[in-house]
Design a protein around this motif. Structure first.
Motif, PDB file in Angstrom:
ATOM      1  N   THR A 142       0.827  -1.210   0.000  1.00  0.00           N
ATOM      2  CA  THR A 142       0.000   0.000   0.000  1.00  0.00           C
ATOM      3  C   THR A 142       0.860   1.259   0.000  1.00  0.00           C
ATOM      4  N   ASP A 143       2.015   1.212   0.679  1.00  0.00           N
ATOM      5  CA  ASP A 143       2.928   2.364   0.666  1.00  0.00           C
ATOM      6  C   ASP A 143       3.457   2.633  -0.735  1.00  0.00           C
ATOM      7  N   LYS A 144       3.594   1.573  -1.530  1.00  0.00           N
ATOM      8  CA  LYS A 144       4.095   1.721  -2.898  1.00  0.00           C
ATOM      9  C   LYS A 144       3.133   2.531  -3.766  1.00  0.00           C
ATOM     10  N   ILE A 145       1.834   2.403  -3.509  1.00  0.00           N
ATOM     11  CA  ILE A 145       0.864   3.122  -4.347  1.00  0.00           C
ATOM     12  C   ILE A 145       0.435   4.461  -3.771  1.00  0.00           C
ATOM     13  N   MET A 146       0.743   4.716  -2.515  1.00  0.00           N
ATOM     14  CA  MET A 146       0.298   5.971  -1.913  1.00  0.00           C
ATOM     15  C   MET A 146       0.811   7.213  -2.641  1.00  0.00           C
ATOM     16  N   PRO A 147       2.067   7.258  -3.122  1.00  0.00           N
ATOM     17  CA  PRO A 147       2.490   8.434  -3.896  1.00  0.00           C
ATOM     18  C   PRO A 147       1.647   8.634  -5.166  1.00  0.00           C
ATOM     19  N   MET A 148       1.256   7.531  -5.818  1.00  0.00           N
ATOM     20  CA  MET A 148       0.419   7.641  -7.012  1.00  0.00           C
ATOM     21  C   MET A 148      -0.975   8.157  -6.654  1.00  0.00           C
ATOM     22  N   VAL A 149      -1.498   7.695  -5.516  1.00  0.00           N
ATOM     23  CA  VAL A 149      -2.813   8.157  -5.064  1.00  0.00           C
ATOM     24  C   VAL A 149      -2.761   9.655  -4.757  1.00  0.00           C
ATOM     25  N   ALA A 150      -1.714  10.072  -4.041  1.00  0.00           N
ATOM     26  CA  ALA A 150      -1.566  11.496  -3.700  1.00  0.00           C
ATOM     27  C   ALA A 150      -1.423  12.346  -4.959  1.00  0.00           C
ATOM     28  N   GLU A 151      -0.655  11.848  -5.922  1.00  0.00           N
ATOM     29  CA  GLU A 151      -0.486  12.577  -7.191  1.00  0.00           C
ATOM     30  C   GLU A 151      -1.826  12.709  -7.915  1.00  0.00           C
TER      31      GLU A 151
END
Length: 187
Positions: A142-151
């Protein structure tokens, strides 16, 4: 084609006595199929088949294998990933640094998006798939996708969004006329 498939299934099934035997057979079949795909990818990458003289003095050739363990729905499977001398080979079927091949990460992300805790996801994976997934691994995924979600959340929005909203209710109504009943649809 169907006859060939039936013969293959009969051949594979003759050694299976229990469900565990079937799972082991499927695991082996999966591993062998992935190995063949790796070899085909390497042939395409180098431009010649294994042991072909076409590859002599081309500047790049096969250079053994590296071991890789991946998690599948059949359990952990050890694969042998071919290497080339120049270190340029990038497998497509199971990419470098990929540790799961059953869509496990996608399932974890979907469950996390639905609001499940990392511990709940860990238990869910164990109950449904028999896969040991630690809460720490769930957090890493989930940490791996959090930057994409924030973007995605911070992306600039268009000034105008066309929206069409439709609403309808469909009723079947029986109407009595004389001695016969006729059905009508009303909106």
């Amino acid at each position: 084609m169907q006859d060939k498939r039936d013969l293959t299934i009969k051949e594979l099934a003759k050694d299976c006595r229990t469900i565990e035997d079937v799972h082991m057979m499927l695991k082996d079949l999966f591993r062998d199929t992935i190995q063949q795909l790796f070899e085909a990818e390497m042939d395409e990458h180098l431009g010649y088949n294994k042991h072909s003289s076409e590859g002599d003095h081309t500047g790049n050739s096969r250079n053994g294998y590296s071991k890789k363990t991946v998690k599948t729905k059949f359990g952990n499977t050890e694969l042998r990933v071919p290497r080339d001398r120049n270190g340029e080979f990038e497998p497509h079927i199971v990419k470098k640094h990929e540790t799961t091949v059953n869509g496990l990460e996608d399932q974890i992300i979907a469950l996390y998006a639905k609001g499940m805790s990392t511990r709940d996801i860990e238990e869910h994976m164990k109950d449904l798939y028999g896969i040991e997934v630690s809460a720490a691994m769930v957090s890493k995924v989930t940490d791996k996708i959090m930057p994409m979600v924030a973007e995605w959340q911070c992306r600039p929005l268009d000034r105008v969004y066309p929206i069409v909203f439709l609403d309808a209710i469909h009723f079947k109504v029986a109407k009595i006329i004389g001695s016969s009943i006729k059905q009508h649809t009303a909106f």
